[in-house]
Design a protein around this motif. Structure first.
Motif, PDB file in Angstrom:
ATOM      1  N   ARG A 161      -0.956   5.697  -9.778  1.00 20.97           N
ATOM      2  CA  ARG A 161       0.127   5.680  -8.511  1.00 20.97           C
ATOM      3  C   ARG A 161       1.285   6.239  -9.410  1.00 20.97           C
ATOM      4  O   ARG A 161       2.120   7.164  -9.090  1.00 20.97           O
ATOM      5  N   TRP A 162       1.609   5.678 -10.634  1.00 19.28           N
ATOM      6  CA  TRP A 162       2.850   5.982 -11.318  1.00 19.28           C
ATOM      7  C   TRP A 162       2.608   7.502 -12.077  1.00 19.28           C
ATOM      8  O   TRP A 162       3.909   8.261 -11.930  1.00 19.28           O
ATOM      9  N   VAL A 163       1.528   7.922 -12.336  1.00 14.16           N
ATOM     10  CA  VAL A 163       1.383   9.368 -12.878  1.00 14.16           C
ATOM     11  C   VAL A 163       1.546  10.242 -11.577  1.00 14.16           C
ATOM     12  O   VAL A 163       2.166  11.317 -11.923  1.00 14.16           O
ATOM     13  N   LEU A 164       0.975   9.985 -10.465  1.00  9.56           N
ATOM     14  CA  LEU A 164       1.122  10.878  -9.413  1.00  9.56           C
ATOM     15  C   LEU A 164       2.438  11.054  -8.816  1.00  9.56           C
ATOM     16  O   LEU A 164       2.845  11.980  -8.316  1.00  9.56           O
ATOM     17  N   SER A 165       3.223   9.819  -8.880  1.00 16.83           N
ATOM     18  CA  SER A 165       4.635   9.934  -8.260  1.00 16.83           C
ATOM     19  C   SER A 165       5.529  10.689  -9.066  1.00 16.83           C
ATOM     20  O   SER A 165       6.539  11.164  -8.630  1.00 16.83           O
ATOM     21  N   SER A 170       3.408  16.257  -5.684  1.00 12.40           N
ATOM     22  CA  SER A 170       2.504  15.150  -4.844  1.00 12.40           C
ATOM     23  C   SER A 170       3.488  14.629  -4.072  1.00 12.40           C
ATOM     24  O   SER A 170       4.734  13.839  -4.223  1.00 12.40           O
ATOM     25  N   PRO A 171       3.003  14.164  -2.766  1.00 15.11           N
ATOM     26  CA  PRO A 171       3.903  13.488  -1.690  1.00 15.11           C
ATOM     27  C   PRO A 171       4.050  11.879  -2.422  1.00 15.11           C
ATOM     28  O   PRO A 171       5.032  11.040  -1.747  1.00 15.11           O
ATOM     29  N   ALA A 172       3.195  11.512  -3.145  1.00 16.61           N
ATOM     30  CA  ALA A 172       3.082  10.190  -3.635  1.00 16.61           C
ATOM     31  C   ALA A 172       4.454   9.708  -4.450  1.00 16.61           C
ATOM     32  O   ALA A 172       4.943   8.663  -4.385  1.00 16.61           O
ATOM     33  N   ARG A 173       5.055  11.182  -5.050  1.00 13.47           N
ATOM     34  CA  ARG A 173       6.358  10.712  -5.513  1.00 13.47           C
ATOM     35  C   ARG A 173       7.241  10.330  -4.791  1.00 13.47           C
ATOM     36  O   ARG A 173       8.105   9.242  -5.042  1.00 13.47           O
ATOM     37  N   HIS A 174       7.356  10.486  -3.419  1.00 11.55           N
ATOM     38  CA  HIS A 174       8.485  10.346  -2.519  1.00 11.55           C
ATOM     39  C   HIS A 174       7.863   8.741  -2.212  1.00 11.55           C
ATOM     40  O   HIS A 174       8.898   8.064  -1.845  1.00 11.55           O
ATOM     41  N   ASP A 175       6.875   8.617  -1.890  1.00 14.35           N
ATOM     42  CA  ASP A 175       6.302   7.385  -1.427  1.00 14.35           C
ATOM     43  C   ASP A 175       6.843   6.217  -2.566  1.00 14.35           C
ATOM     44  O   ASP A 175       7.202   4.932  -2.108  1.00 14.35           O
ATOM     45  N   ASN A 176       6.673   6.439  -3.741  1.00 12.68           N
ATOM     46  CA  ASN A 176       6.875   5.511  -4.754  1.00 12.68           C
ATOM     47  C   ASN A 176       8.259   5.339  -5.070  1.00 12.68           C
ATOM     48  O   ASN A 176       8.658   4.326  -5.291  1.00 12.68           O
ATOM     49  N   ALA A 177       8.994   6.564  -4.610  1.00 10.63           N
ATOM     50  CA  ALA A 177      10.537   6.165  -5.076  1.00 10.63           C
ATOM     51  C   ALA A 177      11.131   5.367  -3.907  1.00 10.63           C
ATOM     52  O   ALA A 177      12.050   4.477  -4.094  1.00 10.63           O
ATOM     53  N   ASP A 178      10.713   5.319  -2.508  1.00  8.95           N
ATOM     54  CA  ASP A 178      11.164   4.437  -1.794  1.00  8.95           C
ATOM     55  C   ASP A 178      10.578   3.087  -2.089  1.00  8.95           C
ATOM     56  O   ASP A 178      11.235   2.027  -1.787  1.00  8.95           O
ATOM     57  N   ALA A 179       9.558   3.049  -2.766  1.00 10.64           N
ATOM     58  CA  ALA A 179       8.887   1.482  -3.096  1.00 10.64           C
ATOM     59  C   ALA A 179      10.017   1.224  -3.986  1.00 10.64           C
ATOM     60  O   ALA A 179      10.212  -0.157  -4.090  1.00 10.64           O
ATOM     61  N   PRO A 194       5.602   1.208 -15.085  1.00 13.43           N
ATOM     62  CA  PRO A 194       5.097   0.182 -14.154  1.00 13.43           C
ATOM     63  C   PRO A 194       5.089  -1.348 -14.994  1.00 13.43           C
ATOM     64  O   PRO A 194       4.650  -1.320 -16.172  1.00 13.43           O
ATOM     65  N   SER A 195       5.150  -2.259 -14.224  1.00  8.19           N
ATOM     66  CA  SER A 195       5.049  -3.769 -14.720  1.00  8.19           C
ATOM     67  C   SER A 195       3.654  -3.972 -15.534  1.00  8.19           C
ATOM     68  O   SER A 195       3.544  -4.598 -16.584  1.00  8.19           O
ATOM     69  N   SER A 196       2.492  -3.400 -15.008  1.00 11.38           N
ATOM     70  CA  SER A 196       1.215  -3.581 -15.751  1.00 11.38           C
ATOM     71  C   SER A 196       1.342  -2.849 -16.879  1.00 11.38           C
ATOM     72  O   SER A 196       0.696  -3.376 -17.811  1.00 11.38           O
ATOM     73  N   LEU A 197       1.916  -1.778 -17.096  1.00 12.04           N
ATOM     74  CA  LEU A 197       1.800  -0.828 -18.359  1.00 12.04           C
ATOM     75  C   LEU A 197       2.787  -1.423 -19.463  1.00 12.04           C
ATOM     76  O   LEU A 197       2.250  -1.682 -20.451  1.00 12.04           O
ATOM     77  N   ARG A 198       3.828  -2.368 -19.187  1.00 14.24           N
ATOM     78  CA  ARG A 198       4.651  -2.978 -19.830  1.00 14.24           C
ATOM     79  C   ARG A 198       3.521  -4.435 -20.684  1.00 14.24           C
ATOM     80  O   ARG A 198       3.489  -4.553 -21.722  1.00 14.24           O
ATOM     81  N   PHE A 199       2.483  -4.914 -19.593  1.00 12.66           N
ATOM     82  CA  PHE A 199       1.802  -5.882 -20.175  1.00 12.66           C
ATOM     83  C   PHE A 199       0.794  -5.408 -21.156  1.00 12.66           C
ATOM     84  O   PHE A 199       0.642  -5.986 -22.256  1.00 12.66           O
TER      85      PHE A 199
END
Length: 331
Positions: A161-165, A170-179, A194-199
Motif C-alpha cells: 500500500r505504501w509503495v502504491l500510494s 495510482s488512486p491508492a495515493r489519495h486514499d492513503n493520504a486521507d488515512a 509505515p509502522s511495520s517498516l520501522r519494525f
C-alpha cells in the motif's frame, strides 16, 4: 454508548496515601527499562556461553520482550517519567517504536473497556473456548504461525500500500493520504515510513550489528526466536488473563478486568513488571506499574479485594478459559 464506569481513588484511599501511590518517579521507570535490557543482555551471554541453555534463554528473553512492551504501555500513560519528553523518548526508542500509534488506541480501550467500542474486546469476547481450541492457539504461537500472521503478512500488505500510494498515477495515493490525515494526527510520522517498516528496519539494524561483531547466530537464536515463538504465547495468555470471562459490557469497575496472582516462576516466564495486577491498573490508570502491588495490598487491607475479580494463578485462568468452572474471585 457512554464511557465505561470509572472508579474514584478517593473512595478507596485517604488523600495522603493516594498522593504517595500516584507520585511519578524520576529514576524508577528508567531503572526498570535498564533492568529489562540488562536481563536480555545477560541471558544472551549465558546462552552464548552454554548453548544447551538456549531453550530456557528463549523463554526468559521472550518474556522480557513483553516486558519492554509493558514499560512502553506505562509510557503511553505518561507514567515512566514525570518529564513528558523524557517519558516519550524512553518509551519510543528504548521500549517500542509503536508508542505513538499505541497510545490513542489504548486510551480508547480504557475509555470503553468491555463496551462494544472497546478495540480490545475482540481479544476477550470469544472465551470460554474448548481445550482443543486453546491448544491449537498455543501451538500456533509456539510454532511461529501467529508471528507470521500478525507481523509478516500485514507488513507485506502495508508495504504494498505504501509503495502504491507514492505512484502519482495510482488512486491508492489519495486514499492513503486521507488515512494518514485521519490517523490520530500522526501525519508526518506516517509519511516517513509505515509502522511495520520501522519494525523491520530496527530488527535489521540489530541483526547487522550482531553479525558484524561475529555473533549473528546469537541474534537469531536469542532475539528473533523468542520474538517469533515465546512472545506471542505469553502475550496471548496475558490477554486471556486480563479481560476474558469478565462480562461485556461490565458495569462494575471492580470487575472490568482481572488481577492474577503470580509466583516467582510466572513473573520470570510469563508476567514481568507487575502486569498481572491488571485490575488495579484499570481502576487507577495514574499508578505506575511498580505501585500496583502496593495498591493491591491496600485494597486487600480495606476489604475491597473481596469484591474484585482476582484469580490465584495463570493455571486457574486457563482452566476458566476452557470452561472449567465459574469465574469466582479468589483473593
Amino acid at each position: 454508548m457512554p464511557v465505561a464506569p470509572r472508579a474514584n481513588p478517593e473512595a478507596f484511599f485517604p488523600p495522603a496515601q493516594w498522593r504517595a501511590l500516584s507520585e511519578r518517579s524520576r529514576w524508577r521507570g528508567l531503572w526498570l527499562v535498564a533492568h529489562c535490557w540488562g536481563v536480555i543482555g545477560i541471558t544472551m551471554a549465558v546462552g552464548a556461553t552454554w548453548p544447551v541453555l538456549i531453550p530456557l534463554c528463549v523463554m526468559v528473553i521472550g518474556t522480557r520482550q513483553l516486558g519492554l512492551f509493558i514499560l512502553m504501555h506505562d509510557a503511553a500513560h505518561a507514567l515512566l517519567h514525570p518529564n513528558r519528553k523524557v517519558n516519550d523518548w524512553v518509551g519510543r526508542w528504548l521500549c517500542s517504536y509503536a508508542l505513538d500509534v499505541y497510545r490513542p488506541y489504548h486510551l480508547k480501550h480504557h475509555r470503553f473497556v468491555q463496551q462494544p467500542e472497546d478495540p480490545d474486546l475482540v481479544l476477550s469476547k470469544p472465551f470460554p473456548i474448548t481445550r482443543a481450541s486453546l491448544k491449537r492457539k498455543l501451538w500456533r504461537d509456539l510454532s511461529g504461525q501467529t508471528f507470521f500472521k500478525q507481523r509478516v503478512l500485514p507488513s507485506v500488505a502495508e508495504l504494498k500500500r505504501w509503495v502504491l500510494s507514492w505512484r502519482s498515477d495510482s488512486p491508492a495515493r489519495h486514499d492513503n493520504a486521507d488515512a494518514r490525515v485521519n490517523a490520530q494526527g500522526h501525519l508526518k510520522e506516517q509519511e516517513v515510513a509505515p509502522s511495520s517498516l520501522r519494525f523491520w528496519v530496527g530488527n535489521a539494524i540489530g541483526m547487522a550489528a550482531f553479525t558484524a561483531a561475529g555473533w549473528g547466530w546469537v541474534w537469531w537464536a536469542m532475539w528473533a526466536l523468542p520474538m517469533v515463538c515465546w512472545l506471542p504465547l505469553v502475550t496471548r495468555i496475558r490477554n486471556i488473563a486480563e479481560h476474558a470471562m469478565v462480562g461485556a459490557p461490565q458495569p462494575d469497575p471492580l470487575r472490568q478486568a482481572r488481577t492474577t496472582h503470580a509466583n516467582w516462576l510466572e513473573r520470570a516466564f510469563l508476567a514481568p513488571y507487575w502486569v498481572n495486577f491488571h485490575l488495579e491498573h484499570h481502576l487507577f490508570t495514574s499508578l505506575p506499574c511498580w505501585q500496583l502491588p502496593k495498591a493491591h495490598a491496600l485494597l486487600q487491607a480495606n476489604g475491597t479485594a473481596e469484591r474484585m475479580e482476582v484469580q490465584p494463578g495463570y493455571r486457574r485462568v486457563l482452566v476458566l478459559a476452557t470452561g472449567g468452572g465459574a469465574a469466582a474471585s479468589h483473593t
